[in-house]
Design a protein around this motif. Structure first.
Motif, PDB file in Angstrom:
ATOM      1  N   VAL A  75       0.863  -1.176   0.000  1.00  0.00           N
ATOM      2  CA  VAL A  75       0.000   0.000   0.000  1.00  0.00           C
ATOM      3  C   VAL A  75       0.905   1.232   0.000  1.00  0.00           C
ATOM      4  CG1 VAL A  75      -1.717   1.320   1.288  1.00  0.00           C
ATOM      5  CG2 VAL A  75      -1.848  -1.177   1.223  1.00  0.00           C
ATOM      6  N   PRO A  76       0.841   2.069  -1.043  1.00  0.00           N
ATOM      7  CA  PRO A  76       1.764   3.205  -1.111  1.00  0.00           C
ATOM      8  C   PRO A  76       1.536   4.281  -0.062  1.00  0.00           C
ATOM      9  CG  PRO A  76       0.246   3.224  -2.980  1.00  0.00           C
ATOM     10  CD  PRO A  76       0.044   1.927  -2.274  1.00  0.00           C
ATOM     11  N   ASN A 127      -4.586   2.490  -3.016  1.00  0.00           N
ATOM     12  CA  ASN A 127      -3.621   3.477  -2.523  1.00  0.00           C
ATOM     13  C   ASN A 127      -3.543   3.589  -1.007  1.00  0.00           C
ATOM     14  OD1 ASN A 127      -2.352   5.099  -4.870  1.00  0.00           O
ATOM     15  ND2 ASN A 127      -4.492   4.827  -5.481  1.00  0.00           N
ATOM     16  N   TYR A 128      -4.670   3.334  -0.317  1.00  0.00           N
ATOM     17  CA  TYR A 128      -4.684   3.529   1.132  1.00  0.00           C
ATOM     18  C   TYR A 128      -4.933   2.249   1.920  1.00  0.00           C
ATOM     19  CZ  TYR A 128      -5.314   8.120  -0.890  1.00  0.00           C
ATOM     20  OH  TYR A 128      -5.167   9.247  -1.668  1.00  0.00           O
ATOM     21  N   GLU A 375       9.177   5.840  -6.648  1.00  0.00           N
ATOM     22  CA  GLU A 375       8.173   5.038  -7.340  1.00  0.00           C
ATOM     23  C   GLU A 375       7.242   4.324  -6.379  1.00  0.00           C
ATOM     24  OE1 GLU A 375       8.063   2.030 -11.212  1.00  0.00           O
ATOM     25  OE2 GLU A 375       9.979   2.540 -10.260  1.00  0.00           O
ATOM     26  N   THR A 376       7.690   4.086  -5.158  1.00  0.00           N
ATOM     27  CA  THR A 376       6.851   3.395  -4.177  1.00  0.00           C
ATOM     28  C   THR A 376       5.830   4.332  -3.542  1.00  0.00           C
ATOM     29  OG1 THR A 376       8.325   3.806  -2.283  1.00  0.00           O
ATOM     30  CG2 THR A 376       8.779   1.858  -3.650  1.00  0.00           C
ATOM     31  N   LYS A 377       6.000   5.646  -3.746  1.00  0.00           N
ATOM     32  CA  LYS A 377       5.067   6.636  -3.210  1.00  0.00           C
ATOM     33  C   LYS A 377       4.409   7.412  -4.346  1.00  0.00           C
ATOM     34  CE  LYS A 377       5.745   5.756   1.139  1.00  0.00           C
ATOM     35  NZ  LYS A 377       4.641   5.168   1.954  1.00  0.00           N
ATOM     36  N   SER A 378       4.003   6.677  -5.358  1.00  0.00           N
ATOM     37  CA  SER A 378       3.317   7.252  -6.514  1.00  0.00           C
ATOM     38  C   SER A 378       1.888   6.743  -6.542  1.00  0.00           C
ATOM     39  CB  SER A 378       4.044   6.843  -7.803  1.00  0.00           C
ATOM     40  OG  SER A 378       3.358   7.315  -8.953  1.00  0.00           O
ATOM     41  N   LEU A 379       0.937   7.618  -6.820  1.00  0.00           N
ATOM     42  CA  LEU A 379      -0.467   7.222  -6.828  1.00  0.00           C
ATOM     43  C   LEU A 379      -0.696   6.097  -7.832  1.00  0.00           C
ATOM     44  CD1 LEU A 379      -3.186   8.370  -5.468  1.00  0.00           C
ATOM     45  CD2 LEU A 379      -3.702   9.126  -7.789  1.00  0.00           C
TER      46      LEU A 379
END
Length: 415
Positions: A75-76, A127-128, A375-379
């Protein structure tokens, strides 16, 4: 890399995996991420779906569902763990989580979320890590709202109050504003939740036209309703252009419980920090865009003729070729139809639409590699291009919400 979840299977034949239905998904994922007692029925869901995994428990079932739906179990944008948050909030009319991401960035922990659109739910879950509950007008949904939380937030549906929405409804002979029983009364469900749960603050968003609709009567009812519940009420129309390269004016409303903060509590919008640097569209435009985003000759000719016809009549309707050095028009939920409001000129060929990733960056979401290098924190965009355009067109400007949210947080800390 996380271990894959082992699905239980009695044969080597490929079988369709039946996943929990929407409400069970919401229960399961909310309980997994919040551990709130009100979602305890999720344990019954685990009992019903022990056939899905070799070792049936809440964590394994949760990861199995993620893996089946999205091909991974990461999950980012998880929120802070229970006890590590600075405040709690609930996310109504959640869309794809613009409020959620903004308030999580400030240390908030979401303890309930609601959204009716099934495609937005998919993006939200991806995403969440939570699948939103459904229709907030139903008591069966409201029963899962935890009794205590600090902030209620949401951009309640704006169709009854927007300039375009009102014009369309009038032309069709339909009611609008609070007379629109299907959508216009959704505000009153927010008021009901505020009255029952008494959060410390509310944080709402709507279109610019809300303040003037129906000779200001609609806004008067909203303001007076919240004040009668014992809350302060302050508002301001702010343009998202301060944060993103897009002209997008929205009405922001904030209020605090006077029982907690006193009768003289106010929210000072002048304290919201607006970046001074001018935004430029070219900062979110990608190179080497797929040809499918270039307008066909037929559509491009139609848009040019349409604009020419209205120009001869003295109207300003028509397509908009965006200036890369400036800001774009407001992106709408109907952008997928022709992209006419924001077109990007191309040398030697027809203009193109924004890509879904560009549309996301235009609303301030972190999109790799446009405005984040992580890239791991991209929507994650798990839906079709058309659905993505709808979702971004309906969304809030995330960094604007965060800037206002930061000032709300300062007041919460002062209690």
């Amino acid at each position: 890399m996380e271990d894959k979840v082992v699905y239980k299977s009695k044969s080597k034949k490929s079988t369709k995996v039946i996943l929990p239905q929407d409400n069970d998904l919401a229960l399961l994922t909310h309980y997994h991420s919040t551990n709130e007692p009100i979602y305890g029925n999720a344990l019954d869901v685990v009992e019903q779906f022990t056939h899905l995994v070799e070792e049936p428990n809440l964590d394994n079932l949760y990861r199995a569902i993620q893996q089946k739906l999205f091909g991974n179990t990461s999950v980012p944008f998880p929120g802070p763990k229970e006890g590590k948050e600075l405040f709690t909030f609930i996310d109504l009319f959640a869309g794809i989580g613009g409020f959620r991401m903004a308030l999580q960035n400030l240390g908030g922990r979401c303890v309930f979320t609601s959204e009716w659109d099934k495609y937005s739910k998919q993006t939200y879950f991806a995403n969440y890590g939570e699948y939103p509950f459904g229709d907030i007008t139903k008591d069966s949904t409201k029963q899962y709202i935890p009794q205590e939380f600090d902030v209620i937030c949401g951009g309640f549906p704006c169709q009854p109050f927007s300039i375009a929405g009102v014009s369309k409804k009038i032309s069709l002979g339909r009611l609008h504003g609070f007379a629109d029983e299907k959508q216009g009364n959704l505000f009153f469900h927010i008021a009901d939740i505020i009255e029952k749960h008494r959060p410390k603050a509310f944080f709402l968003e709507n279109v610019k036209n809300l303040v003037s609709h129906d000779k200001k009567q609609t806004f008067k009812v909203i303001k007076e309703t919240l004040e009668e519940l014992g809350y302060s009420f302050d508002h301001k129309v702010i343009d998202g252009k301060h944060f993103v390269p897009q002209h997008r004016e929205r009405t922001l409303m904030v209020g605090f419980d006077k029982r907690v903060y006193g009768d003289n509590v106010k929210f000072d919008f002048s304290q919201v920090e607006l970046p001074e640097e001018k935004q430029q569209l070219k900062t979110i435009l990608q190179e080497n865009v797929e040809s499918k985003f270039t307008l066909s000759d037929k559509l491009w000719n139609y848009l040019q003729e349409y604009a020419k016809k209205h120009k001869e009549k003295g109207n300003g309707f028509g397509f908009g070729l965006a200036n890369p050095d400036g800001i774009s028009r407001t992106i709408s939920a109907r952008y997928y139809k022709d992209g006419a409001e924001i077109l990007i000129a191309q040398e030697g060929k027809n203009p193109r639409r924004l890509t879904p990733h560009e549309a996301g960056a235009l609303q301030g979401y972190p999109i790799y590699p446009i405005n984040t290098y992580d890239e791991t924190k991209s929507l994650v965009i798990p839906v079709s291009d058309n659905q993505a355009y709808r979702q971004f067109g309906n969304s809030v400007v995330m960094p604007l919400i965060q800037a206002v949210g930061n000032q709300i947080l300062q007041r919460l800390k002062s209690e």
